[in-house]
Design a protein around this motif. Structure first.
Motif, PDB file in Angstrom:
ATOM      1  N   LEU A   1       5.550  10.333   6.627  1.00 55.78           N
ATOM      2  CA  LEU A   1       4.640  11.456   6.411  1.00 55.78           C
ATOM      3  C   LEU A   1       5.282  12.739   6.893  1.00 55.78           C
ATOM      4  CD1 LEU A   1       1.489   9.662   7.832  1.00 55.78           C
ATOM      5  CD2 LEU A   1       1.856  10.229   5.426  1.00 55.78           C
ATOM      6  N   PRO A   2       4.895  13.872   6.301  1.00 55.58           N
ATOM      7  CA  PRO A   2       5.396  15.145   6.823  1.00 55.58           C
ATOM      8  C   PRO A   2       4.938  15.332   8.267  1.00 55.58           C
ATOM      9  CG  PRO A   2       4.083  15.467   4.808  1.00 55.58           C
ATOM     10  CD  PRO A   2       3.984  14.024   5.180  1.00 55.58           C
TER      11      PRO A   2
ATOM     12  N   ASP B   1       3.583  17.655   9.796  1.00 53.51           N
ATOM     13  CA  ASP B   1       2.322  18.371  10.016  1.00 53.51           C
ATOM     14  C   ASP B   1       1.110  17.605   9.479  1.00 53.51           C
ATOM     15  OD1 ASP B   1       2.941  18.725   7.320  1.00 53.51           O
ATOM     16  OD2 ASP B   1       2.081  20.742   7.246  1.00 53.51           O
ATOM     17  N   HIS B   2       1.324  16.389   8.984  1.00 48.35           N
ATOM     18  CA  HIS B   2       0.204  15.586   8.474  1.00 48.35           C
ATOM     19  C   HIS B   2      -0.635  15.101   9.668  1.00 48.35           C
ATOM     20  CE1 HIS B   2      -2.033  12.395   6.486  1.00 48.35           C
ATOM     21  NE2 HIS B   2      -1.648  12.929   5.323  1.00 48.35           N
TER      22      HIS B   2
ATOM     23  N   ALA C   1       0.478  11.879  11.128  1.00 47.62           N
ATOM     24  CA  ALA C   1       1.725  12.006  11.895  1.00 47.62           C
ATOM     25  C   ALA C   1       1.420  12.466  13.322  1.00 47.62           C
ATOM     26  CB  ALA C   1       2.685  12.970  11.202  1.00 47.62           C
ATOM     27  N   HIS C   2       0.455  13.360  13.471  1.00 50.00           N
ATOM     28  CA  HIS C   2       0.046  13.803  14.812  1.00 50.00           C
ATOM     29  C   HIS C   2      -0.577  12.648  15.590  1.00 50.00           C
ATOM     30  CE1 HIS C   2       0.914  18.045  14.378  1.00 50.00           C
ATOM     31  NE2 HIS C   2       0.341  18.019  13.186  1.00 50.00           N
TER      32      HIS C   2
ATOM     33  N   LEU D   1      -5.332   6.929   4.386  1.00 46.07           N
ATOM     34  CA  LEU D   1      -4.302   7.442   3.483  1.00 46.07           C
ATOM     35  C   LEU D   1      -4.564   7.018   2.042  1.00 46.07           C
ATOM     36  CD1 LEU D   1      -1.189   6.908   5.763  1.00 46.07           C
ATOM     37  CD2 LEU D   1      -2.080   9.114   4.968  1.00 46.07           C
TER      38      LEU D   1
ATOM     39  N   ALA E   1      -5.617  14.941  -0.981  1.00 47.50           N
ATOM     40  CA  ALA E   1      -4.810  15.999  -0.366  1.00 47.50           C
ATOM     41  C   ALA E   1      -5.688  17.118   0.186  1.00 47.50           C
ATOM     42  CB  ALA E   1      -3.801  16.544  -1.377  1.00 47.50           C
TER      43      ALA E   1
ATOM     44  N   TRP F   1      -7.122  16.124   3.540  1.00 47.33           N
ATOM     45  CA  TRP F   1      -6.143  16.206   4.621  1.00 47.33           C
ATOM     46  C   TRP F   1      -5.893  17.655   5.032  1.00 47.33           C
ATOM     47  CZ3 TRP F   1      -5.799  12.161   7.364  1.00 47.33           C
ATOM     48  CH2 TRP F   1      -5.827  10.890   6.804  1.00 47.33           C
ATOM     49  N   ALA F   2      -5.908  18.560   4.074  1.00 51.28           N
ATOM     50  CA  ALA F   2      -5.716  19.977   4.394  1.00 51.28           C
ATOM     51  C   ALA F   2      -6.862  20.488   5.263  1.00 51.28           C
ATOM     52  CB  ALA F   2      -5.607  20.796   3.110  1.00 51.28           C
TER      53      ALA F   2
ATOM     54  N   ARG G   1      -6.545  18.957   8.738  1.00 50.42           N
ATOM     55  CA  ARG G   1      -5.483  19.636   9.493  1.00 50.42           C
ATOM     56  C   ARG G   1      -6.008  20.906  10.152  1.00 50.42           C
ATOM     57  NH1 ARG G   1      -2.233  20.540   5.553  1.00 50.42           N
ATOM     58  NH2 ARG G   1      -1.316  18.490   5.571  1.00 50.42           N
TER      59      ARG G   1
END
Length: 179
Positions: free
Chosen positions: A30-31, A33-34, A37-38, A159, A164, A167-168, A171
């Motif tokens: 994952l990127p 900043d996902h 991922a954090h 996931l 998308a 998720w934005a 975030r």
């Protein structure tokens, strides 16, 4: 109509039955900043803290190590942000996408972890070595078990189901709550 505590117990049993198959579940790359991922980075940090705390709880008198245990418990307390982000960001989006039971069960486990942490702090403050060991070991075990459930069940499900745009939004909200 079943109490959440019974659902949680049955879910724990279910995870134990399928633990070998769940061991093979891997999350995609994952990127950085996902949101997942954090969560994963925080899980690695919690594992490190657990590895530091557990040996201090061993032996006949963990109170001798109170000066080390106290700060570690405070670092465990910081991980409440991880749970708050899940509860206030991730879970509502999952529920919106039809995934209701895992978030409810995990929220109850978050509350159990919080209660164990509180118990550790209180028993440390009162100088109750045996209870400190009991609560501390349970805190570590339940925290590590939560990591397993997040990474093998919750995050793959999220996931798969979330879009998308979800998720934005997550975030943005995560940043407001903190890491």
């Amino acid at each position: 109509g079943m109490p959440e505590s019974e659902i949680t117990r049955l879910c724990d049993l279910h995870v134990q039955v399928f633990k070998d198959q769940l061991e093979d579940v891997r999350l995609p790359d994952l990127p950085p900043d996902h949101p997942v991922a954090h969560y994963m980075a925080e899980n690695r940090a919690l594992e490190r803290e657990a590895a530091r705390l557990l040996p201090l709880l061993e032996g006949p008198d963990p109170l001798r190590r109170a000066v080390e245990i106290g700060p570690l418990l405070e670092r465990f307390a910081v991980f409440n942000l991880h749970y708050l982000r899940k509860e206030n960001q991730l879970f509502p989006y999952m529920e919106k996408r039809g995934v209701e039971t895992p978030p409810k069960v995990m929220w109850e486990v978050h509350d159990q972890i919080r209660a164990l942490l509180k118990g550790c702090r209180e028993t440390l403050g009162r100088g109750e070595a045996a209870l400190l060991q009991e609560h501390g070991k349970a805190l570590v075990a339940k925290s590590l078990d939560m990591i397993f459930k997040e990474e093998r069940i919750l995050f793959p499900m999220a996931l798969e189901r979330l879009e998308a745009a979800d998720w934005a939004e997550i975030r943005k909200g995560d940043a407001a709550i903190g890491y």
